[in-house]
Design a protein around this motif. Structure first.
Motif, PDB file in Angstrom:
ATOM      1  N   GLN A  65      30.091  -1.443  17.328  1.00 45.18           N
ATOM      2  CA  GLN A  65      29.578  -0.303  16.597  1.00 45.18           C
ATOM      3  C   GLN A  65      29.765   1.023  17.282  1.00 45.18           C
ATOM      4  N   VAL A  67      27.473   4.069  16.011  1.00 42.50           N
ATOM      5  CA  VAL A  67      26.709   4.945  15.011  1.00 42.50           C
ATOM      6  C   VAL A  67      25.843   6.665  15.331  1.00 42.50           C
ATOM      7  N   SER A  86      28.120  -0.053  20.728  1.00 43.98           N
ATOM      8  CA  SER A  86      28.227  -1.668  21.173  1.00 43.98           C
ATOM      9  C   SER A  86      29.907  -1.749  21.528  1.00 43.98           C
ATOM     10  N   GLN A 127      24.795  -2.313  24.700  1.00 47.33           N
ATOM     11  CA  GLN A 127      24.421  -1.046  24.005  1.00 47.33           C
ATOM     12  C   GLN A 127      24.417  -0.025  24.550  1.00 47.33           C
TER      13      GLN A 127
END
Length: 144
Positions: A65, A67, A86, A127
């Motif tokens: 991920q 974002v 992530s 993360q």
């Protein structure tokens, strides 16, 4: 004797320069002048994402991920861009991926990092929340 005198004068000059530097910093020199303007944040975030993708491929991790969250600053305040990444893989590779991503973009802040164990084959999942900041625009910037 002249060599000793020269060394003393050199040390005194160096000390005076250091004292001037500290005085200048203490006088309220504004660090925000070192930050890029707000319009550059999106490009920096995209560049950092591309760096994370390349680092992930290079180190054999999976970038699950990426974002971006923009937090516009009120008048005279910093604009911030949070980048949430992530990364999954073996711990040493995840660590190298994150380190390379952070090292390649100047003026970044590691705001948060959560690390948890994944399956035995996947190793860990990290993360990471990275903060990029932009200075207030010239129209909003006021020296206090």
């Amino acid at each position: 004797m002249t060599t000793a005198r020269h060394a003393l004068e050199s040390a005194q000059a160096s000390h005076a320069a250091m004292a001037r530097s500290h005085a200048q910093k203490a006088s309220g020199a504004d660090f925000t002048a070192l930050l890029p303007p707000p319009p550059e944040l999106a490009a920096r975030g995209e560049r950092m994402t591309r760096t994370a993708i390349a680092a992930s491929q290079r180190h054999g991790t999976q970038l699950a991920q990426a974002v971006h969250r923009l937090h516009p600053g009120a008048a005279g305040q910093l604009t911030r861009l949070e980048l949430v990444l992530s990364v999954r893989g073996l711990y040493p590779a995840v660590k190298r991926t994150i380190a390379e991503t952070l090292e390649r973009e100047p003026m970044t802040v590691l705001q948060q990092m959560d690390l948890r164990s994944a399956s035995a084959e996947q190793g860990v999942e990290a993360q990471v929340v990275v903060l990029l900041a932009a200075r207030p625009s010239a129209a909003e910037f006021r020296v206090r």
